[in-house]
Design a protein around this motif. Structure first.
Motif, PDB file in Angstrom:
ATOM      1  N   ALA A 130       0.649  -5.562  -2.310  1.00  0.00           N
ATOM      2  CA  ALA A 130       0.708  -5.499  -0.848  1.00  0.00           C
ATOM      3  C   ALA A 130      -0.513  -6.186  -0.238  1.00  0.00           C
ATOM      4  O   ALA A 130      -1.530  -6.367  -0.903  1.00  0.00           O
ATOM      5  CB  ALA A 130       0.771  -4.040  -0.400  1.00  0.00           C
ATOM      6  N   HIS A 136       4.340  -7.245   4.649  1.00  0.00           N
ATOM      7  CA  HIS A 136       4.307  -6.617   5.968  1.00  0.00           C
ATOM      8  C   HIS A 136       4.712  -7.580   7.082  1.00  0.00           C
ATOM      9  O   HIS A 136       5.031  -7.162   8.179  1.00  0.00           O
ATOM     10  CB  HIS A 136       2.916  -6.033   6.253  1.00  0.00           C
ATOM     11  CG  HIS A 136       1.808  -7.032   6.239  1.00  0.00           C
ATOM     12  ND1 HIS A 136       1.183  -7.415   5.066  1.00  0.00           N
ATOM     13  CD2 HIS A 136       1.220  -7.736   7.232  1.00  0.00           C
ATOM     14  CE1 HIS A 136       0.248  -8.312   5.352  1.00  0.00           C
ATOM     15  NE2 HIS A 136       0.252  -8.526   6.669  1.00  0.00           N
ATOM     16  N   TYR A 148       8.525  -0.743   4.852  1.00  0.00           N
ATOM     17  CA  TYR A 148       7.220  -1.069   4.279  1.00  0.00           C
ATOM     18  C   TYR A 148       6.851   0.058   3.329  1.00  0.00           C
ATOM     19  O   TYR A 148       6.762   1.218   3.743  1.00  0.00           O
ATOM     20  CB  TYR A 148       6.155  -1.243   5.367  1.00  0.00           C
ATOM     21  CG  TYR A 148       4.833  -1.747   4.819  1.00  0.00           C
ATOM     22  CD1 TYR A 148       4.746  -3.017   4.253  1.00  0.00           C
ATOM     23  CD2 TYR A 148       3.699  -0.955   4.825  1.00  0.00           C
ATOM     24  CE1 TYR A 148       3.552  -3.489   3.729  1.00  0.00           C
ATOM     25  CE2 TYR A 148       2.496  -1.425   4.312  1.00  0.00           C
ATOM     26  CZ  TYR A 148       2.434  -2.685   3.769  1.00  0.00           C
ATOM     27  OH  TYR A 148       1.249  -3.156   3.248  1.00  0.00           O
ATOM     28  N   LYS A 155       2.032  -0.885   8.277  1.00  0.00           N
ATOM     29  CA  LYS A 155       2.615  -2.183   8.599  1.00  0.00           C
ATOM     30  C   LYS A 155       2.227  -2.580  10.020  1.00  0.00           C
ATOM     31  O   LYS A 155       1.814  -3.712  10.270  1.00  0.00           O
ATOM     32  CB  LYS A 155       4.137  -2.126   8.448  1.00  0.00           C
ATOM     33  CG  LYS A 155       4.847  -3.440   8.716  1.00  0.00           C
ATOM     34  CD  LYS A 155       6.334  -3.324   8.368  1.00  0.00           C
ATOM     35  CE  LYS A 155       7.010  -4.672   8.398  1.00  0.00           C
ATOM     36  NZ  LYS A 155       8.295  -4.666   7.710  1.00  0.00           N
TER      37      LYS A 155
END
Length: 170
Positions: A130, A136, A148, A155
Motif C-alpha cells: 500500500a 488508494h 481500501y 484512503k
C-alpha cells in the motif's frame, strides 16, 4: 527466508514495512498485520521477520512522503510477487499521477481489458505494498471512495495529502 520489518509512526497509525534487504515486499498498517502476514505466507511459505531500522532506506522514503516529498515513493524498489495479472495491475497503479484518481473501469480499460473491472478491483485489494503502489488512487465508478484494505478514512487522508479534491465524494 529472512525478511526485515520496520515500524513507522504516522498520521495514519503505525505503518509496518517488510523488505527483503533490497526491495519493499509489504507495507500495511499495524491493525492489518494479520492480513500482511497471510499475504507474505502465501508468497514465501515459511519466513522469519527480523526487526531492522530503515531497511534499504525504505522507511526514510516513506517518512519523506508523509512529510510532503511525494517523489520519494518513486525511488522505492518493489517486489510484490503476485500473478502475472496482479503484477500488471500493480504496475499500472504506479503510473497514476499524484493528485489524480481513476476508476476501476478506467484502469481495466488502460490494461486493454475494459470488462475486467472486478478483476482489477480484486487485484487492487490484494496489493501487498500500500501507499507505494498507490491503490488508494482508484475510486468507484461514481467517484465514490470504495474499497481500501486499510480503511476508507486512510484512503481519504492519503488522497487529501496528495491534493485530490474530495468535496463531492463521500
Amino acid at each position: 527466508m529472512e525478511l526485515f520489518i520496520d515500524k513507522i509512526n504516522s498520521p495514519l497509525g503505525t505503518i509496518l514495512l517488510v523488505s527483503d534487504g533490497e526491495n519493499l515486499c509489504a507495507l500495511d498498517f499495524v491493525d492489518y498485520e494479520h492480513r500482511m502476514t497471510q499475504l507474505l505466507q502465501v508468497r514465501y511459505g515459511h519466513f522469519h521477520l527480523k526487526e531492522m531500522a530503515n531497511p534499504a532506506e525504505i522507511s526514510s522514503k516513506i517518512q519523506a512522503y508523509l512529510e510532503g516529498d511525494y517523489s520519494s515513493l518513486n525511488h522505492i524498489p518493489v517486489s510484490a510477487g503476485g500473478t502475472a495479472f496482479q503484477q500488471q495491475v500493480w504496475a499500472a497503479l504506479r503510473t497514476i499521477p499524484l493528485g489524480t484518481t481513476v476508476t476501476y473501469g478506467e484502469l481495466a480499460a488502460k490494461l486493454g481489458k475494459p470488462t475486467a473491472y472486478r478483476a482489477v478491483g480484486m487485484a487492487n485489494s490484494l496489493n501487498p505494498v500500500a501507499i507505494v503502489v498507490p491503490c488508494h488512487r482508484v475510486i468507484g465508478a461514481k467517484a465514490n471512495l470504495t474499497g481500501y484494505a486499510g480503511g476508507l478514512e486512510r484512503k481519504r487522508w492519503l488522497l487529501k495529502h496528495e491534493g485530490v479534491a474530495l468535496e463531492s465524494r463521500n
